[in-house]
Enzyme design. Structure first.
Site, PDB file in Angstrom:
ATOM      1  N   ASP A 136      -4.849 -12.844  -1.579  1.00 39.42           N
ATOM      2  CA  ASP A 136      -4.493 -12.465  -2.951  1.00 39.42           C
ATOM      3  C   ASP A 136      -4.375 -13.714  -3.818  1.00 39.42           C
ATOM      4  O   ASP A 136      -4.156 -13.628  -5.030  1.00 39.42           O
ATOM      5  CB  ASP A 136      -3.168 -11.687  -2.971  1.00 39.42           C
ATOM      6  CG  ASP A 136      -3.263 -10.417  -2.157  1.00 39.42           C
ATOM      7  OD1 ASP A 136      -4.340  -9.803  -2.151  1.00 39.42           O
ATOM      8  OD2 ASP A 136      -2.267 -10.044  -1.497  1.00 39.42           O
TER       9      ASP A 136
ATOM     10  N   SER B 169      -5.322  -1.932  -4.445  1.00 41.51           N
ATOM     11  CA  SER B 169      -5.608  -0.595  -3.911  1.00 41.51           C
ATOM     12  C   SER B 169      -4.436   0.360  -4.051  1.00 41.51           C
ATOM     13  O   SER B 169      -4.620   1.540  -4.335  1.00 41.51           O
ATOM     14  CB  SER B 169      -5.923  -0.687  -2.414  1.00 41.51           C
ATOM     15  OG  SER B 169      -7.178  -1.241  -2.193  1.00 41.51           O
TER      16      SER B 169
ATOM     17  N   ARG C 108      -1.704 -13.718   7.486  1.00 36.32           N
ATOM     18  CA  ARG C 108      -1.471 -12.297   7.214  1.00 36.32           C
ATOM     19  C   ARG C 108      -2.453 -11.349   7.905  1.00 36.32           C
ATOM     20  O   ARG C 108      -2.077 -10.231   8.263  1.00 36.32           O
ATOM     21  CB  ARG C 108      -1.528 -12.048   5.709  1.00 36.32           C
ATOM     22  CG  ARG C 108      -2.821 -12.534   5.085  1.00 36.32           C
ATOM     23  CD  ARG C 108      -2.935 -12.154   3.632  1.00 36.32           C
ATOM     24  NE  ARG C 108      -3.188 -10.733   3.509  1.00 36.32           N
ATOM     25  CZ  ARG C 108      -3.195 -10.093   2.358  1.00 36.32           C
ATOM     26  NH1 ARG C 108      -2.933 -10.725   1.234  1.00 36.32           N
ATOM     27  NH2 ARG C 108      -3.454  -8.801   2.308  1.00 36.32           N
TER      28      ARG C 108
ATOM     29  N   HIS D 128       1.452  -7.747  -2.574  1.00 38.05           N
ATOM     30  CA  HIS D 128       2.366  -7.260  -1.540  1.00 38.05           C
ATOM     31  C   HIS D 128       3.781  -7.817  -1.712  1.00 38.05           C
ATOM     32  O   HIS D 128       4.753  -7.257  -1.192  1.00 38.05           O
ATOM     33  CB  HIS D 128       1.863  -7.664  -0.147  1.00 38.05           C
ATOM     34  CG  HIS D 128       0.567  -7.019   0.229  1.00 38.05           C
ATOM     35  ND1 HIS D 128       0.499  -5.840   0.938  1.00 38.05           N
ATOM     36  CD2 HIS D 128      -0.713  -7.366  -0.020  1.00 38.05           C
ATOM     37  CE1 HIS D 128      -0.771  -5.507   1.119  1.00 38.05           C
ATOM     38  NE2 HIS D 128      -1.523  -6.418   0.545  1.00 38.05           N
TER      39      HIS D 128
HETATM   40  O1  LIG Z   1      -4.031  -5.974   1.512  1.00 36.65           O
HETATM   41  C1  LIG Z   1      -5.095  -6.475   1.162  1.00 36.65           C
HETATM   42  O2  LIG Z   1      -6.123  -6.425   1.849  1.00 36.65           O
HETATM   43  C2  LIG Z   1      -5.124  -7.240  -0.130  1.00 36.65           C
HETATM   44  O3  LIG Z   1      -3.907  -7.890  -0.321  1.00 36.65           O
HETATM   45  C3  LIG Z   1      -5.335  -6.330  -1.286  1.00 36.65           C
HETATM   46  O4  LIG Z   1      -6.446  -5.517  -1.121  1.00 36.65           O
HETATM   47  P1  LIG Z   1      -6.404  -3.966  -1.437  1.00 36.65           P
HETATM   48  O5  LIG Z   1      -5.422  -3.781  -2.549  1.00 36.65           O
HETATM   49  O6  LIG Z   1      -7.814  -3.669  -1.884  1.00 36.65           O
HETATM   50  O7  LIG Z   1      -6.035  -3.265  -0.212  1.00 36.65           O
HETATM   51 MN   LIG Z   2      -8.764  -1.753  -3.153  1.00 41.80          MN
HETATM   52 MN   LIG Z   3      -8.561  -5.777  -1.637  1.00 38.06          MN
END
Ligand SMILES: O=C(O)[C@H](O)COP(=O)(O)O
Ligand SMILES: [Mn+2]
Ligand SMILES: [Mn+2]
Length: 564
Positions: A171, A81, A206, A140
Site C-alpha cells: 500500500d 477493495s 505482510r 489496513h
Molecule cells: O490487502 C491488499 O492486498 C492490499 O492492501 C489492498 O488491496 P485490495 O484492497 O485490492 O484488496
Molecule cells: Mn481491490
Molecule cells: Mn489491491
C-alpha cells in the site's frame, strides 16, 4: 402497514422489466488514466473493454472510487477493495474503519469502551502486545493511529509493551519499511524515557507473515504465530531496524514478503513472546487480512495449524472484524453498521444470486459486498463459488491467475438460467499490479479482458444485461509520480515502481462503469446530472436493471430511461 414501517419489498421500476439476467463484473484494480508506457491496461490487448468504451457517454462513464466517495477520511486516500465493494454492495457510503478509529482516538472514547477495559485488566502484571501492518498506507492500518494508541495505552496504565510489526511495501512503496521501523523505534525510545518498557518484538512481511485472507494459506498465519506467540523464527536480530535492513538483502526479498524474525536479547532469548496473562490487540482496522489471525488468538478449538501453546490472553481487535461471526468477541471501536445491502434486498425480492471469485478475492463479492458478513442471506436463493487460488507464489509468476475459471463459472451460471444476478470479481489487475511487475501485469490485464469477453458472450446468448466496473485503480499506473504527475526516476535510471493502488494527481482515480447487453431496454442511458457519481450509486443502478426502484436511502441510480 404504515408507510414508516420497513419492508424488504422493493417498488417495481416504472418502466424497466424484470426477468433479465444481470452480470455484475468487478475488475479489481482497473482504473482509468493517461495511456502511457506505465499503463498496463493500455499496453495490453483489451478488445472487450475497448469496445465497451465506445459506448460513452450513454453506456460507458467514469465513477469515483476513492476518498470520501467511499467513506475514507479524506480525498487524498486511495480506494481499496474493502470500501469499494462495501459501497458497490450497500448502495451508500459509511464512515469506514479508518475514520471510525480516528474519531475514537481523537475523542479518547476508545479508552472508555468495554474492549479497552477488558485488555486493561492485564496491564498491571502482563504485557500489552500490538500486532499489525506498519505503514501509513491507510488501507489496513496507519502508523499515526498506532502512535496515538501507544501513547493513550500508556496513559491508561500499560507499562510493558511489545509491538509485532508487519512490513508493507504494497500500500506504500517497496523499500519504505526500514523508515517506518525507524520511526516506530524512535517513538518507543521516547516511551522508554518515560519509564515504559516498550520494544519491537518481532516482524515479517505482510504477504508472508500473518496477513493472509479468506483462508488461502494458513502457513502465513502460522509463521506469524510462531514469531509473535512462541518467539520463534528462522531469523534473530538485536533490533528491528537491523532485521529489516539485513533481511531485505536476501535474494528475491522485498517488504511484502520479508521472512519472519524475532528480536532477541544478549542471551539470544526472544524479547517478547506472548504468554499467559498478556493482552493482545491487532491494530489493523480492515478485516479481511486479520480474520484468520483473530481466529487463532480467539478460538479454543482450532485445527488450522499446531499452535503448540495457546496462551490465556485477553485479545481484542481494534475493530470488530466479522459481524456475523462476532469476531473478535472484544474490540475497541464499533465497526460501520452496514445494513440492508443490495444483496439482501435481491434475495427478498425473488432474485437468485450467483457470486464467484478465486480465494484471494472471494470475500470481496460475498463478505465485503454483503456489508462485512460471511455466509448466505438465504441459502435457497444464493450460490457462492470459490475457486482455489494458487498458494506459495507471488502472482507475477502466474499472472493469468484463475480469471478463465471464474469466467467459465459465470458463463455456466448465466447459461443455466437458474440465476438472475451473476456477480464476479476478476482479481488480476490488482493482484499482479501489487507485485510491481509491469510485464506480468500486462499479461494479467489481457487475461481479465478475455474473461470479460466470455461473460459478455454468455449474456448475449441469454438476452441479458451486463454491468462492468472496478473497485479502484492499480494496473493502469505502475510508476510513482510527483505532484505534477511526472514519473519519479531513480538516480540509476530505474523507475520508482508503484505497487499500491492509484490516486492520480489532479483527476484522482476514477474507474469505468459500462452497461449493455441485449436485455437492456431501449432508451436506457447514463444520466448527465450526476457527474460526481461514485461506486455507491451502482447498487440502485443494478436494482433498476433487475426491474426495481432502489430503496429511498440508497444513493441515486446513474441511469434514466428516455423515449426513443
Ligand atoms: O490487502 C491488499 O492486498 C492490499 O492492501 C489492498 O488491496 P485490495 O484492497 O485490492 O484488496
Ligand atoms: Mn481491490
Ligand atoms: Mn489491491
Amino acid at each position: 402497514m404504515g408507510s414508516s414501517e420497513f419492508s424488504w419489498k422493493l417498488k417495481d421500476h416504472t418502466s424497466l422489466p424484470k426477468g433479465k439476467t444481470v452480470a455484475m463484473v468487478v475488475l479489481d484494480g482497473w482504473g482509468e488514466t493517461q495511456r502511457d508506457q506505465y499503463n498496463c491496461i493500455h499496453l495490453a490487448q483489451t478488445p472487450a473493454m475497448d469496445s465497451l468504451k465506445k459506448g460513452a457517454p450513454d453506456k460507458w462513464r467514469l465513477v469515483k472510487a476513492h476518498g470520501t466517495a467511499v467513506g475514507l477520511p479524506t480525498d487524498d486516500d486511495m480506494g481499496n477493495s474493502e470500501v469499494g465493494h462495501n459501497a458497490l454492495g450497500a448502495g451508500r457510503t459509511y464512515a469506514q474503519g479508518a475514520k471510525l478509529v480516528d474519531l475514537a482516538l481523537e475523542s479518547g472514547k476508545i479508552y472508555d469502551g468495554e474492549g479497552f477495559k477488558y485488555i486493561q485488566e492485564s496491564f498491571d502484571t502482563g504485557t500489552l502486545h500490538l500486532i499489525g501492518l506498519l505503514s501509513d498506507g491507510g488501507v489496513h492500518s496507519r502508523l499515526d493511529q498506532l502512535k496515538l494508541f501507544l501513547e493513550g495505552a500508556t496513559e491508561h496504565g500499560a507499562k510493558r509493551i511489545r509491538v509485532h510489526v508487519l512490513t508493507d511495501g504494497r500500500d506504500v512503496l517497496d523499500g519504505t519499511s526500514v523508515g517506518f521501523v525507524e520511526t516506530l523505534e524512535n517513538f518507543l525510545a521516547k516511551l522508554r524515557e518515560k519509564g515504559i518498557d516498550a520494544r519491537i518484538a518481532s516482524g515479517g512481511g505482510r504477504m508472508f507473515v500473518t496477513m493472509d485472507r479468506y483462508e488461502n494459506d494458513w502457513n502465513v498465519v502460522k509463521r506469524g504465530w510462531d514469531a509473535q506467540v512462541l518467539g520463534e523464527a528462522p531469523h534473530k536480530f538485536k533490533n528491528a531496524v537491523e532485521a529489516v535492513t539485513k533481511l531485505q538483502e536476501l535474494p528475491d526479498t522485498n517488504d511484502q514478503n520479508l521472512p519472519p524474525f524475532v528480536v532477541v536479547d544478549g542471551g539470544g532469548k526472544a524479547v517478547g513472546p506472548i504468554v499467559d496473562g498478556d493482552a493482545v490487540v491487532t491494530f489493523n482496522f480492515r478485516a479481511d487480512r486479520m480474520v484468520m489471525a483473530a481466529k487463532a488468538f480467539e478460538y479454543e478449538e482450532f485445527d488450522k495449524f499446531d499452535r503448540v501453546r495457546f496462551p490465556k490472553i485477553r485479545y481484542a481487535g481494534i475493530i470488530e472484524y466479522d459481524g456475523e461471526l462476532k469476531l473478535p468477541s472484544h474490540y475497541l471501536v464499533s465497526p460501520p453498521e452496514i445494513e440492508k445491502t443490495s444483496g439482501e434486498y435481491l434475495v427478498h425480492n425473488g432474485i437468485h444470486v450467483f457470486a464467484c471469485s478465486e480465494t484471494v478475492k472471494f470475500g470481496h463479492v460475498t463478505f465485503f459486498w454483503n456489508g462485512n458478513r460471511s455466509g448466505y442471506f438465504n441459502k435457497e436463493m444464493e450460490e457462492y463459488v470459490e475457486i482455489p487460488s494458487d498458494t506459495g507464489i507471488t502472482f507475477n509468476e502466474r499472472p493469468k491467475m484463475k480469471a478463465l475459471e471464474i469466467a467459465e463459472k459465470a458463463r455456466d451460471a448465466i447459461l443455466s438460467r437458474k440465476f438472475d444476478h451473476v456477480r464476479v470479481n476478476l482479481p488480476n489487475g490488482d493482484m499482479v499490479g501489487h507485485t510491481g511487475d509491469i510485464k506480468a501485469t500486462i499479461v494479467a490485464c489481457k487475461a481479465v479482458d478475455d474473461a470479460v469477453k466470455m461473460i459478455l458472450d454468455a449474456i448475449e446468448q441469454v438476452g441479458g444485461i451486463y454491468v462492468v466496473t472496478a473497485d479502484h485503480g492499480n494496473a493502469e499506473d505502475m510508476v510513482k509520480r510527483d505532484k505534477k504527475g511526472n514519473p519519479l526516476i531513480k538516480d540509476n535510471g530505474d523507475i520508482n515502481v508503484l505497487t499500491s493502488h492509484t490516486l492520480h494527481p489532479n483527476t484522482y482515480v476514477q474507474v469505468p462503469l459500462a452497461i449493455g447487453g441485449p436485455g437492456l431496454a431501449p432508451g436506457v442511458r447514463f444520466r448527465k446530472d450526476l457527474p460526481d457519481g461514485g461506486l455507491a450509486n451502482v447498487a440502485a443502478t443494478v436494482l433498476n436493471l433487475h426491474g426495481f426502484e432502489g430503496p429511498r436511502d440508497y444513493e441515486p441510480t446513474l441511469i434514466e430511461v428516455v423515449e426513443n
